[in-house]
Design a protein around this motif. Sequence first.
Motif, PDB file in Angstrom:
ATOM      1  N   ASP A  53      44.071  44.856  62.720  1.00 18.39           N
ATOM      2  CA  ASP A  53      42.659  44.951  62.344  1.00 18.39           C
ATOM      3  C   ASP A  53      42.168  43.721  61.597  1.00 18.39           C
ATOM      4  O   ASP A  53      41.070  43.213  61.865  1.00 18.39           O
ATOM      5  CB  ASP A  53      42.424  46.205  61.485  1.00 18.39           C
ATOM      6  N   ARG A  56      41.779  40.462  63.691  1.00 17.33           N
ATOM      7  CA  ARG A  56      40.600  40.465  64.557  1.00 17.33           C
ATOM      8  C   ARG A  56      39.299  40.380  63.767  1.00 17.33           C
ATOM      9  O   ARG A  56      38.252  40.053  64.326  1.00 17.33           O
ATOM     10  CB  ARG A  56      40.572  41.753  65.396  1.00 17.33           C
ATOM     11  N   ALA A  57      39.355  40.721  62.503  1.00 25.69           N
ATOM     12  CA  ALA A  57      38.122  40.838  61.710  1.00 25.69           C
ATOM     13  C   ALA A  57      37.626  39.471  61.267  1.00 25.69           C
ATOM     14  O   ALA A  57      38.383  38.647  60.754  1.00 25.69           O
ATOM     15  CB  ALA A  57      38.368  41.716  60.492  1.00 25.69           C
ATOM     16  N   ASP A  61      33.433  41.590  59.155  1.00 25.30           N
ATOM     17  CA  ASP A  61      34.088  42.807  59.635  1.00 25.30           C
ATOM     18  C   ASP A  61      35.212  43.284  58.721  1.00 25.30           C
ATOM     19  O   ASP A  61      35.851  44.290  59.014  1.00 25.30           O
ATOM     20  CB  ASP A  61      34.669  42.566  61.030  1.00 25.30           C
ATOM     21  N   SER A  63      35.113  44.627  55.796  1.00 24.77           N
ATOM     22  CA  SER A  63      34.838  45.937  55.206  1.00 24.77           C
ATOM     23  C   SER A  63      35.085  47.053  56.225  1.00 24.77           C
ATOM     24  O   SER A  63      35.559  48.140  55.858  1.00 24.77           O
ATOM     25  CB  SER A  63      33.399  46.016  54.700  1.00 24.77           C
ATOM     26  N   LEU A  64      34.794  46.807  57.494  1.00 23.31           N
ATOM     27  CA  LEU A  64      35.070  47.789  58.532  1.00 23.31           C
ATOM     28  C   LEU A  64      36.571  48.013  58.689  1.00 23.31           C
ATOM     29  O   LEU A  64      37.036  49.141  58.871  1.00 23.31           O
ATOM     30  CB  LEU A  64      34.460  47.347  59.868  1.00 23.31           C
ATOM     31  N   ALA A  65      37.333  46.924  58.623  1.00 22.07           N
ATOM     32  CA  ALA A  65      38.782  47.036  58.723  1.00 22.07           C
ATOM     33  C   ALA A  65      39.351  47.827  57.552  1.00 22.07           C
ATOM     34  O   ALA A  65      40.266  48.644  57.717  1.00 22.07           O
ATOM     35  CB  ALA A  65      39.428  45.650  58.785  1.00 22.07           C
ATOM     36  N   ARG A  68      38.641  51.514  58.152  1.00 21.22           N
ATOM     37  CA  ARG A  68      39.575  52.088  59.134  1.00 21.22           C
ATOM     38  C   ARG A  68      40.933  52.351  58.508  1.00 21.22           C
ATOM     39  O   ARG A  68      41.564  53.384  58.757  1.00 21.22           O
ATOM     40  CB  ARG A  68      39.717  51.145  60.338  1.00 21.22           C
TER      41      ARG A  68
END
Length: 223
Positions: A53, A56-57, A61, A63-65, A68
Amino acid sequence: MSIIDARPNDHVVRSQFVASLDEQSRDWELVLRESHHRMKNTLTLLGASVRRDFSRAGKGDVSLAVDRLERRIVAFGRLYQLLSDHDDLPLIPAAAFFEGLCKAISEAVLEPAGIRCEAAIESGLLPSAQCHRLALMLTELVTNAAKHAFPNKNGALIRIGLARRDGTWLCTVADNGIGATGPLQGTGSRILEGLARSIHAHLQGEAGEGGTRVTIVLPIAAA
């Protein structure tokens, strides 16, 4: 009865008590080994998830990782709660318990890896000890498949089944992966075999181009 007459019986009782302690000790050691192995697998899966994760972030991104990762840790917590709780009830409804377990395994282990899960669970009652040992074995088999069966994740699928047939419970974990090249090996295999023996069950496995299928055969205890 004289003291002399009583000694042989005392010896038998003492021997039975020692044998019972030995059995309890082996049983506890088995559960402890399983717990350690499960934690090792959890950390391995979480580590791979974090690397994937965050690699790729982009900056926006991260915070999205993190979100998750947090959701996955919570999912593992729910899974461990199911595996660790020992109900006071002597018999556990199989459908409700294993449907909940399959949902927890899917959320914690399979969905983050891009693997679909299908479950078909029949109704019935299982003794508490057998139910929880079976749950530990099922979780180990699914985790093992998630780790090793899908080098190419496209279309990855694991099917879980629990059914009553001819005086037995059949618990099956089948994947459409690359197919095991030999018998289960390593610590996980030894733990599975020990758990199976502890509930008088045995394992059956087959593998081929269509994937791997392992079935736990558990005799239904006489009422």
